[in-house]
Design a protein around this motif. Structure first.
Motif, PDB file in Angstrom:
ATOM      1  N   CYS A  13     -10.252   8.874  40.716  1.00 11.08           N
ATOM      2  CA  CYS A  13     -10.859   8.593  39.413  1.00 11.08           C
ATOM      3  C   CYS A  13     -10.366   7.271  38.797  1.00 11.08           C
ATOM      4  CB  CYS A  13     -10.568   9.744  38.449  1.00 11.08           C
ATOM      5  SG  CYS A  13     -11.305   9.479  36.823  1.00 11.08           S
ATOM      6  N   LEU A  18      -6.118   4.555  32.038  1.00 10.68           N
ATOM      7  CA  LEU A  18      -4.872   5.052  32.639  1.00 10.68           C
ATOM      8  C   LEU A  18      -4.853   4.867  34.159  1.00 10.68           C
ATOM      9  CD1 LEU A  18      -4.359   8.261  30.480  1.00 10.68           C
ATOM     10  CD2 LEU A  18      -3.151   6.087  30.309  1.00 10.68           C
ATOM     11  N   ARG A  22      -1.300   4.005  36.551  1.00  8.43           N
ATOM     12  CA  ARG A  22      -0.756   5.146  37.303  1.00  8.43           C
ATOM     13  C   ARG A  22      -0.541   4.792  38.777  1.00  8.43           C
ATOM     14  NH1 ARG A  22      -6.523   7.418  38.434  1.00  8.43           N
ATOM     15  NH2 ARG A  22      -6.773   6.499  40.490  1.00  8.43           N
ATOM     16  N   ALA A  25      -3.082  10.015  40.432  1.00  8.58           N
ATOM     17  CA  ALA A  25      -3.738  10.945  39.502  1.00  8.58           C
ATOM     18  C   ALA A  25      -3.407  12.340  40.021  1.00  8.58           C
ATOM     19  CB  ALA A  25      -5.238  10.711  39.503  1.00  8.58           C
ATOM     20  N   LYS A  83      -4.794  13.646  33.566  1.00  4.70           N
ATOM     21  CA  LYS A  83      -4.295  13.683  34.953  1.00  4.70           C
ATOM     22  C   LYS A  83      -3.448  12.478  35.355  1.00  4.70           C
ATOM     23  CE  LYS A  83      -6.968  17.322  35.468  1.00  4.70           C
ATOM     24  NZ  LYS A  83      -6.402  18.612  35.051  1.00  4.70           N
TER      25      LYS A  83
HETATM   26  S1  SF4 Z   1      -6.598   9.947  33.098  1.00  2.00           S
HETATM   27 FE1  SF4 Z   1      -8.265  11.219  33.899  1.00  2.00          FE
HETATM   28  S2  SF4 Z   1     -10.139  10.120  33.377  1.00  2.00           S
HETATM   29 FE2  SF4 Z   1      -8.429   8.675  33.206  1.00  2.00          FE
HETATM   30  S3  SF4 Z   1      -8.338   7.677  35.214  1.00  2.00           S
HETATM   31 FE3  SF4 Z   1      -6.897   9.392  35.232  1.00  2.00          FE
HETATM   32  S4  SF4 Z   1      -8.080  11.085  36.133  1.00  2.00           S
HETATM   33 FE4  SF4 Z   1      -9.549   9.547  35.460  1.00  2.00          FE
END
Ligand code: SF4
Length: 200
Positions: A13, A18, A22, A25, A83
Motif C-alpha cells: 500500500c 506514511l 515506513r 506496512a 498499518k
Molecule cells: S498507513 Fe495504511 S493507508 Fe497509509 S500507506 Fe500505510 S497501509 Fe497504506
C-alpha cells in the motif's frame, strides 16, 4: 476476499504519506478464527523494522500481561488501526485513519471476532464511532477502560495501550486486572454464556 489477499494489498500500500517513511506496512497476526481482536494504534520502530506485530518494548509489556492473564497470542488476532509507523511517534492524522481503517474494517469482516479490544484513544475512538457509541469527554475518558459495551452481536472491551505502562508503571496492576477480565470475557464467549457478563 481472503485475508492473504488483503495482507498482500497492505504490504504494497502507498495510499497515504506514511508509505514514504515506513519500512514495513504491518498486516495483522494471529488465529484466523479468533473470537477476540486486539486493535492497537500503529506499529512502533521495532515492528516497522522487523515487519512483525508487538515485538518492541510495548510488545514485551503485552506478552507479560497476556501471560499473567493466561491468554495465548495464538488464540487471538492482533492488528493496528494504522498499518504503517507514525514518524517520531506522532499522533495519526484524521486522513490517515480514514484511508487506512478500510483495511481494519475488512479484517473485522474476514475474522469476524465476537470481542473487539481497541487499545488506546485513537483505536477506541474509531471503534466507538464505527458502532455509533458516544465517546466520553476527555475528563471522563479514563472511565471506559475495562468496561464491556455491547454493540450488536459483538462486545467492545476498550483497554489502555500496553505502551502506557512504559511511561507509568503504577497503572500495571489495573492493566493486569483488565487483561484477566479479558480472559474471562473470552472464555465466557467461547462457552456462549453471554448472560454472565457484566455490562457497563
Ligand atoms: S498507513 Fe495504511 S493507508 Fe497509509 S500507506 Fe500505510 S497501509 Fe497504506
Amino acid at each position: 476476499m481472503r485475508i492473504e489477499d488483503l495482507n498482500e494489498k497492505i504490504r504494497k500500500c502507498s495510499k497515504c504519506r506514511l508509505s514514504e517513511t515506513r519500512m514495513n506496512a504491518l498486516c495483522g497476526e494471529g488465529a484466523l478464527n479468533a473470537r477476540l481482536l486486539l486493535i492497537a494504534q500503529a506499529p512502533g520502530e521495532t515492528e516497522d523494522r522487523e515487519g512483525k506485530m508487538f515485538i518492541g518494548p510495548s510488545g514485551k509489556v503485552l506478552d507479560e500481561l497476556l501471560e499473567i492473564a493466561a491468554v495465548s497470542r495464538g488464540k487471538i488476532y492482533m492488528t493496528n488501526l494504522v498499518k504503517c509507523m507514525l514518524p517520531k511517534y506522532r499522533k495519526p492524522k484524521q486522513d490517515e485513519i480514514e484511508i487506512c481503517s478500510k483495511y481494519l474494517d475488512k479484517e473485522i469482516e474476514l475474522i469476524d471476532p465476537k470481542i473487539l479490544v481497541p487499545l488506546g484513544y485513537f483505536a477506541i475512538k474509531y471503534i466507538f464511532e464505527k458502532n455509533a457509541i458516544p465517546l466520553p469527554s476527555k475528563g471522563e475518558f479514563h472511565k471506559i477502560y475495562g468496561k464491556i459495551i455491547l454493540a450488536g452481536d459483538r462486545k467492545i472491551f476498550p483497554l489502555k495501550h500496553p505502551a502506557a505502562v512504559l511511561y507509568n508503571d503504577s497503572i500495571k496492576d489495573e492493566m493486569i486486572k483488565n487483561y484477566c477480565k479479558m480472559r474471562v470475557l473470552l472464555n465466557n464467549d467461547e462457552q456462549e454464556i453471554p448472560h454472565s457478563l457484566e455490562v457497563g
